[in-house]
Scaffold this active site. Structure first.
Site, PDB file in Angstrom:
ATOM      1  N   GLU A  74      41.191  47.884  51.853  1.00 43.62           N
ATOM      2  CA  GLU A  74      42.026  47.814  50.712  1.00 43.62           C
ATOM      3  C   GLU A  74      41.372  47.578  49.463  1.00 43.62           C
ATOM      4  O   GLU A  74      40.750  46.635  49.346  1.00 43.62           O
ATOM      5  CB  GLU A  74      43.150  46.778  50.906  1.00 43.62           C
ATOM      6  CG  GLU A  74      44.395  47.101  50.308  1.00 43.62           C
ATOM      7  CD  GLU A  74      44.416  46.447  49.040  1.00 43.62           C
ATOM      8  OE1 GLU A  74      43.988  47.357  47.997  1.00 43.62           O
ATOM      9  OE2 GLU A  74      44.673  45.444  48.785  1.00 43.62           O
ATOM     10  N   CYS A 133      44.714  44.692  42.379  1.00 47.00           N
ATOM     11  CA  CYS A 133      44.556  46.032  42.689  1.00 47.00           C
ATOM     12  C   CYS A 133      45.521  46.985  42.307  1.00 47.00           C
ATOM     13  O   CYS A 133      45.460  48.035  41.935  1.00 47.00           O
ATOM     14  CB  CYS A 133      44.136  46.379  44.163  1.00 47.00           C
ATOM     15  SG  CYS A 133      45.094  45.496  45.345  1.00 47.00           S
TER      16      CYS A 133
HETATM   17  P1  NDP Z   1      33.790  42.154  45.609  1.00 43.11           P
HETATM   18  O1  NDP Z   1      34.385  43.324  46.001  1.00 43.11           O
HETATM   19  O2  NDP Z   1      32.372  42.109  45.430  1.00 43.11           O
HETATM   20  O3  NDP Z   1      34.312  40.910  46.505  1.00 43.11           O
HETATM   21  C1  NDP Z   1      35.216  40.900  47.614  1.00 43.11           C
HETATM   22  C2  NDP Z   1      34.855  40.229  48.760  1.00 43.11           C
HETATM   23  O4  NDP Z   1      33.747  41.214  49.320  1.00 43.11           O
HETATM   24  C3  NDP Z   1      34.174  38.906  48.507  1.00 43.11           C
HETATM   25  O5  NDP Z   1      34.550  38.307  49.715  1.00 43.11           O
HETATM   26  C4  NDP Z   1      33.059  39.106  48.585  1.00 43.11           C
HETATM   27  O6  NDP Z   1      31.956  38.193  48.903  1.00 43.11           O
HETATM   28  C5  NDP Z   1      32.546  40.386  49.603  1.00 43.11           C
HETATM   29  N1  NDP Z   1      31.552  41.393  49.208  1.00 43.11           N
HETATM   30  C6  NDP Z   1      30.891  41.703  48.201  1.00 43.11           C
HETATM   31  N2  NDP Z   1      29.802  42.502  48.502  1.00 43.11           N
HETATM   32  C7  NDP Z   1      29.727  42.667  49.734  1.00 43.11           C
HETATM   33  C8  NDP Z   1      29.160  43.301  50.844  1.00 43.11           C
HETATM   34  N3  NDP Z   1      28.025  44.079  50.133  1.00 43.11           N
HETATM   35  N4  NDP Z   1      28.981  43.235  52.045  1.00 43.11           N
HETATM   36  C9  NDP Z   1      29.979  42.292  52.323  1.00 43.11           C
HETATM   37  N5  NDP Z   1      30.914  41.647  51.759  1.00 43.11           N
HETATM   38  C10 NDP Z   1      30.914  41.819  50.340  1.00 43.11           C
HETATM   39  O7  NDP Z   1      34.607  41.793  44.275  1.00 43.11           O
HETATM   40  P2  NDP Z   1      34.130  41.118  42.923  1.00 43.11           P
HETATM   41  O8  NDP Z   1      34.418  39.766  42.995  1.00 43.11           O
HETATM   42  O9  NDP Z   1      32.805  41.237  42.624  1.00 43.11           O
HETATM   43  O10 NDP Z   1      34.936  41.856  42.044  1.00 43.11           O
HETATM   44  C11 NDP Z   1      34.464  43.168  41.477  1.00 43.11           C
HETATM   45  C12 NDP Z   1      35.535  44.204  41.322  1.00 43.11           C
HETATM   46  O11 NDP Z   1      36.174  44.322  42.586  1.00 43.11           O
HETATM   47  C13 NDP Z   1      36.544  43.888  40.406  1.00 43.11           C
HETATM   48  O12 NDP Z   1      36.330  44.157  39.050  1.00 43.11           O
HETATM   49  C14 NDP Z   1      37.534  44.839  41.190  1.00 43.11           C
HETATM   50  O13 NDP Z   1      37.435  45.990  40.475  1.00 43.11           O
HETATM   51  C15 NDP Z   1      37.352  44.781  42.475  1.00 43.11           C
HETATM   52  N6  NDP Z   1      38.138  44.031  43.148  1.00 43.11           N
HETATM   53  C16 NDP Z   1      39.258  44.414  43.748  1.00 43.11           C
HETATM   54  C17 NDP Z   1      40.058  43.803  44.503  1.00 43.11           C
HETATM   55  C18 NDP Z   1      41.403  44.158  45.238  1.00 43.11           C
HETATM   56  O14 NDP Z   1      42.285  43.387  45.315  1.00 43.11           O
HETATM   57  N7  NDP Z   1      41.393  45.490  45.578  1.00 43.11           N
HETATM   58  C19 NDP Z   1      39.943  42.121  44.575  1.00 43.11           C
HETATM   59  C20 NDP Z   1      38.686  41.615  43.995  1.00 43.11           C
HETATM   60  C21 NDP Z   1      38.018  42.685  43.371  1.00 43.11           C
HETATM   61  P3  NDP Z   1      31.391  37.288  47.448  1.00 43.11           P
HETATM   62  O15 NDP Z   1      32.547  36.717  46.848  1.00 43.11           O
HETATM   63  O16 NDP Z   1      30.538  36.277  48.334  1.00 43.11           O
HETATM   64  O17 NDP Z   1      30.422  38.313  47.041  1.00 43.11           O
END
Ligand code: NDP
Length: 455
Positions: free
Chosen positions: A228, A262
């Site tokens: 998602e 999102c």
């Molecule tokens: P991320 O997608 O980076 O983080 C979401 C989760 O994924 C966190 O638990 C993060 O861990 C983990 N994660 C990040 N990179 C990896 C990877 N390479 N492998 C495995 N797990 C990973 O979101 P951000 O917090 O950096 O936000 C950035 C952008 O993401 C936002 O500006 C928005 O556009 C989008 N976003 C979308 C969401 C939604 O509801 N669809 C929610 C949040 C963000 P960790 O925190 O340790 O990096």
């Protein structure tokens, strides 16, 4: 290494937590698998009772949980309380419905008996984001436990307190120890968790980049994923819309969770004859929203969750203005050690600008003018994302036709903002991901849909 939570309203460190060593991590996964060997045989009635207990625990601890969200990621406290109500609702929903969703389905063939049965698959890894630190986890966790699966959570690194309290509440509700565990690790450990043979599948909510990385790894070891991801939901405002109602719904949707959702509306595609009036209404409504301390019950817009995310958003706004967009509200970083960003409106938004092409994960509305209905639909679909969408018109049949067959997205609403609901399947297409959460479809994602044939 440590995971540290920082209050985005004032930049102060809340707490640091040591991360697990690789050994600790493997032990936790093994314990969760051991718990599953029992849990998979538990009675549906027993699972339902415990889910009801979990709902009650959430309600009992609602104030504490809302305050923790306000501190760790800046969610206005009233919205935090509403999030906890929704988490309790999803527990109750699966407590009441899982047994019927998972009932054997007879299928007539030439055999004496043939049917489909739904078996749990084991430990599922949930990689979750910070924006709805409880809801995102519970909408995975409630159906997972109801289906007889167990879960391990790698939560976002800025909400470790929320992550740990979820584990605590599952135990407090009376679930067997170890059916659900929080793993305090950075995203660099996710590949190793996916490789662990005791982990059977992965669900991720977050950015498209993180989704791609996780899907690649999971694909390499043939484990199922549900993703998602981001969205850039288009709301179409037609010439026969109730503009007052549309502007209210559009403003509320854009500002859900201070713009960090999102399924927040991100692009407002207005047909030319009503563009000026709609823009004026939206300006009044966005301007009226109170930004401030998330712990204050009157606050409607809190800080962004992290300074780096706020700065990235501001850069997208600046780039859009450079490319010809006009900023008619907000667009400036407030002073001080915090992550605030004000409600902002960009008009004259066109293809090629970040506000048109990318996801703006904050309180920034992009208004795009379309010639007519067909043009509006084309612009809405001209996106790499396909999570949600909405159409505003007083001709309900016209709206339904556009929602049902014209818009390319996973959830399309008419005369309403898009929201998730435990009863309705939720998920996207294109770069917004795949698979579905919630409803009956959600609980079927992580089960073995097994055919049984008795000659
Ligand atoms: P991320 O997608 O980076 O983080 C979401 C989760 O994924 C966190 O638990 C993060 O861990 C983990 N994660 C990040 N990179 C990896 C990877 N390479 N492998 C495995 N797990 C990973 O979101 P951000 O917090 O950096 O936000 C950035 C952008 O993401 C936002 O500006 C928005 O556009 C989008 N976003 C979308 C969401 C939604 O509801 N669809 C929610 C949040 C963000 P960790 O925190 O340790 O990096």
């Amino acid at each position: 290494m440590n995971i540290t939570s920082v209050n985005p309203a004032n930049g102060k460190t809340i707490k640091s937590y040591p991360t697990h060593t690789p050994n600790e991590l493997n032990n936790k996964i093994t314990q969760t698998h051991q718990a599953w060997l029992q849990w998979r045989n538990s009675e549906p009635l027993h699972r339902a009772q415990l889910l009801h207990e979990l709902a009650a625990t959430l309600i009992k601890r609602k104030d504490e949980l809302a305050e923790l969200m306000a501190l760790e990621m800046g969610k206005p406290i009233k919205q935090g309380a509403a999030e906890i109500d929704k988490c309790a609702a999803v527990c109750t929903y699966y407590a009441d419905n899982a047994e019927s969703f998972l009932k054997d389905q007879p299928i007539e063939t030439e055999a004496q008996k043939s049917f489909v049965t739904f078996n749990p698959i084991g430990v599922v890894l949930a990689v979750m984001p910070w924006n709805f630190p409880f809801w995102q986890v519970f909408r995975f966790l409630a159906p997972a436990l109801a289906a007889g699966n167990c879960g391990v959570l790698k939560h976002a690194s800025n909400v470790p307190g929320c992550a740990l309290i979820i584990e605590d509440m599952v135990r407090e509700a009376g679930f067997p120890a170890d059916v659900f565990k929080t793993l305090l690790v950075g995203s660099d450990q996710v590949e190793a968790i996916i490789e662990n043979p005791l982990v059977k599948a992965v669900t991720l909510t977050g950015s498209t980049n993180a989704g791609i990385k996780v899907a690649q790894k999971a694909g390499s070891v043939l484990k199922k994923t549900v993703l998602e991801l981001g969205g850039s939901d288009a709301y179409i405002i037609l010439e026969d819309a109730d503009l007052e109602m549309a502007a209210t719904a559009c403003t509320d949707s854009r500002l859900i969770n201070s713009g960090q959702s999102c399924i927040a509306a991100k692009r407002f595609i207005v047909v030319e004859p009503v563009a000026e009036k709609f823009t004026q209404l939206m300006l009044e409504k966005m301007k009226a929203k109170r930004m401030g301390d998330p712990l204050n019950a009157d606050t409607e817009v809190g800080p962004q969750a992290r300074v780096d995310l706020r700065d990235e958003l501001h850069e997208q706004v600046q780039q859009s203005i450079k490319a010809g967009a006009q900023c008619i509200l907000g667009g400036e970083i407030p002073e001080g050690e915090n992550a605030f960003y004000p409600p902002t409106i960009l008009t004259k938004v066109k293809k090629g600008m970040p506000a048109h092409d990318d996801e703006l994960f904050g309180p920034v509305a992009a208004i795009i003018i379309a010639k007519d209905e067909a043009d509006a639909i084309n612009i809405a679909n001209d996106s790499v994302f396909g999570l949600g969408g909405a159409v505003f018109t007083q001709d309900v049949a016209r709206g339904e036709h556009i929602a049902a067959s014209q818009l390319e997205a996973g959830s399309c609403f008419v005369n309403s903002l898009v929201k998730s609901d435990p009863r309705l399947p939720f998920g996207g297409i294109k770069q917004s991901g795949y698979g579905r959460e919630l409803g009956m479809f959600g609980i079927h994602e992580f089960v073995n849909i097994k055919t049984v044939y008795v000659k």
